[in-house]
Design an enzyme around this catalytic site. Sequence first.
Site, PDB file in Angstrom:
ATOM      1  N   HIS A  17       1.117  -0.978   0.145  1.00  0.00           N
ATOM      2  CA  HIS A  17       0.181  -0.227  -0.385  1.00  0.00           C
ATOM      3  C   HIS A  17       0.751   1.171   0.695  1.00  0.00           C
ATOM      4  O   HIS A  17      -0.008   2.468  -0.234  1.00  0.00           O
ATOM      5  CB  HIS A  17      -0.714   0.241   1.379  1.00  0.00           C
ATOM      6  CG  HIS A  17      -1.994  -1.253   1.601  1.00  0.00           C
ATOM      7  ND1 HIS A  17      -2.014  -1.619   2.256  1.00  0.00           N
ATOM      8  CD2 HIS A  17      -2.974  -1.050   0.409  1.00  0.00           C
ATOM      9  CE1 HIS A  17      -2.973  -2.192   2.591  1.00  0.00           C
ATOM     10  NE2 HIS A  17      -4.020  -2.399   1.386  1.00  0.00           N
ATOM     11  N   LYS A  41     -16.682  -7.304   5.176  1.00  0.00           N
ATOM     12  CA  LYS A  41     -15.893  -8.075   5.999  1.00  0.00           C
ATOM     13  C   LYS A  41     -15.354  -7.651   7.205  1.00  0.00           C
ATOM     14  O   LYS A  41     -15.153  -7.012   7.523  1.00  0.00           O
ATOM     15  CB  LYS A  41     -15.304  -8.261   5.123  1.00  0.00           C
ATOM     16  CG  LYS A  41     -13.835  -7.109   5.013  1.00  0.00           C
ATOM     17  CD  LYS A  41     -13.134  -7.323   3.366  1.00  0.00           C
ATOM     18  CE  LYS A  41     -12.261  -5.827   2.909  1.00  0.00           C
ATOM     19  NZ  LYS A  41     -11.098  -5.954   1.970  1.00  0.00           N
ATOM     20  N   SER A 128      -2.678  -7.640   2.656  1.00  0.00           N
ATOM     21  CA  SER A 128      -3.388  -7.590   4.396  1.00  0.00           C
ATOM     22  C   SER A 128      -3.058  -8.495   4.693  1.00  0.00           C
ATOM     23  O   SER A 128      -3.190  -9.011   5.632  1.00  0.00           O
ATOM     24  CB  SER A 128      -3.747  -6.318   4.951  1.00  0.00           C
ATOM     25  OG  SER A 128      -4.052  -5.044   3.992  1.00  0.00           O
TER      26      SER A 128
HETATM   27  P1  ADP Z   1      -9.710  -3.406  -0.296  1.00  0.00           P
HETATM   28  O1  ADP Z   1     -10.882  -4.073   0.871  1.00  0.00           O
HETATM   29  O2  ADP Z   1     -10.851  -2.546  -1.085  1.00  0.00           O
HETATM   30  O3  ADP Z   1      -9.876  -3.805  -1.327  1.00  0.00           O
HETATM   31  P2  ADP Z   1      -7.161  -3.074   1.238  1.00  0.00           P
HETATM   32  O4  ADP Z   1      -6.564  -2.436   1.850  1.00  0.00           O
HETATM   33  O5  ADP Z   1      -6.964  -4.441   0.576  1.00  0.00           O
HETATM   34  O6  ADP Z   1      -8.381  -2.670   0.563  1.00  0.00           O
HETATM   35  O7  ADP Z   1      -6.777  -2.796  -0.679  1.00  0.00           O
HETATM   36  C1  ADP Z   1      -5.863  -1.280  -1.416  1.00  0.00           C
HETATM   37  C2  ADP Z   1      -6.029  -0.726  -2.727  1.00  0.00           C
HETATM   38  O8  ADP Z   1      -4.125  -1.082  -1.934  1.00  0.00           O
HETATM   39  C3  ADP Z   1      -6.621  -1.984  -3.606  1.00  0.00           C
HETATM   40  O9  ADP Z   1      -6.160  -1.336  -4.958  1.00  0.00           O
HETATM   41  C4  ADP Z   1      -5.816  -3.039  -3.494  1.00  0.00           C
HETATM   42  O10 ADP Z   1      -5.478  -3.737  -4.650  1.00  0.00           O
HETATM   43  C5  ADP Z   1      -4.136  -2.477  -3.569  1.00  0.00           C
HETATM   44  N1  ADP Z   1      -2.666  -3.251  -2.736  1.00  0.00           N
HETATM   45  C6  ADP Z   1      -2.913  -3.487  -1.766  1.00  0.00           C
HETATM   46  N2  ADP Z   1      -1.668  -4.264  -1.698  1.00  0.00           N
HETATM   47  C7  ADP Z   1      -1.074  -4.063  -2.957  1.00  0.00           C
HETATM   48  C8  ADP Z   1       0.171  -4.389  -3.172  1.00  0.00           C
HETATM   49  N3  ADP Z   1       0.858  -5.146  -2.603  1.00  0.00           N
HETATM   50  N4  ADP Z   1       0.716  -4.118  -4.630  1.00  0.00           N
HETATM   51  C9  ADP Z   1      -0.156  -2.819  -5.154  1.00  0.00           C
HETATM   52  N5  ADP Z   1      -1.329  -2.681  -5.102  1.00  0.00           N
HETATM   53  C10 ADP Z   1      -2.109  -3.582  -3.732  1.00  0.00           C
END
Ligand code: ADP
Length: 175
Positions: A17, A41, A128
């Site tokens: 992130h 979730k 995450s």
């Molecule tokens: P959500 O529940 O909206 O997917 P997340 O916190 O899991 O929220 O992710 C937020 C954003 O960050 C999403 O667009 C996800 O694809 C991106 N993201 C998460 N981990 C990575 C990573 N390792 N590399 C690139 N983008 C990421």
Amino acid sequence: MSTAVFPGTFDPITNGHIDIAQRAAALFDHLVVAVYAHPIKTLLFTPDERLKLAQEALEGWPNVTVETYDGLTVDMARKKGAKAIIRGLRVVGDFEFEFQMALMNRTLAPEVESVCLLTSKEYYFLSSSIVKEVAKLNGNISELVPPHVVTALDEKITELGEEAGDRIKIITMRD
Ligand code: ADP
């Protein structure tokens, strides 16, 4: 001034992130990292904890602010005067979901563009969920999240004890 929002649940914020946030911050004058407060979730951290962990991770970046929100992402983006919603794209699995969401967001708010940044190669496997899983099983996550997030995960898992098992799904490390 150009503003973009980077929405997500950030439960907790990871180096993946942070990488996306920093790269987006180089493209826009102001980046709002927007922590979705109440997704459907099951989460490990409270909205306030997720906010604080993200704030500390990004405090060195003067044009990045972090806040929580509820409701539609496009409504929050409009309120911020943002012209773009930033999302990160990892492996093939992310694409279909992001594509659907981007098209729906464009239907709702045609003036807000979706901008997907491709993950950096060192983070393409990182989520995450997998960080929580490894932390729960006492694995080393120090390369995957900042030190204050390592501490927060340790404390949260200890504090929750047995209950942590209900909030963290162990999928990949089952055997
Ligand atoms: P959500 O529940 O909206 O997917 P997340 O916190 O899991 O929220 O992710 C937020 C954003 O960050 C999403 O667009 C996800 O694809 C991106 N993201 C998460 N981990 C990575 C990573 N390792 N590399 C690139 N983008 C990421």
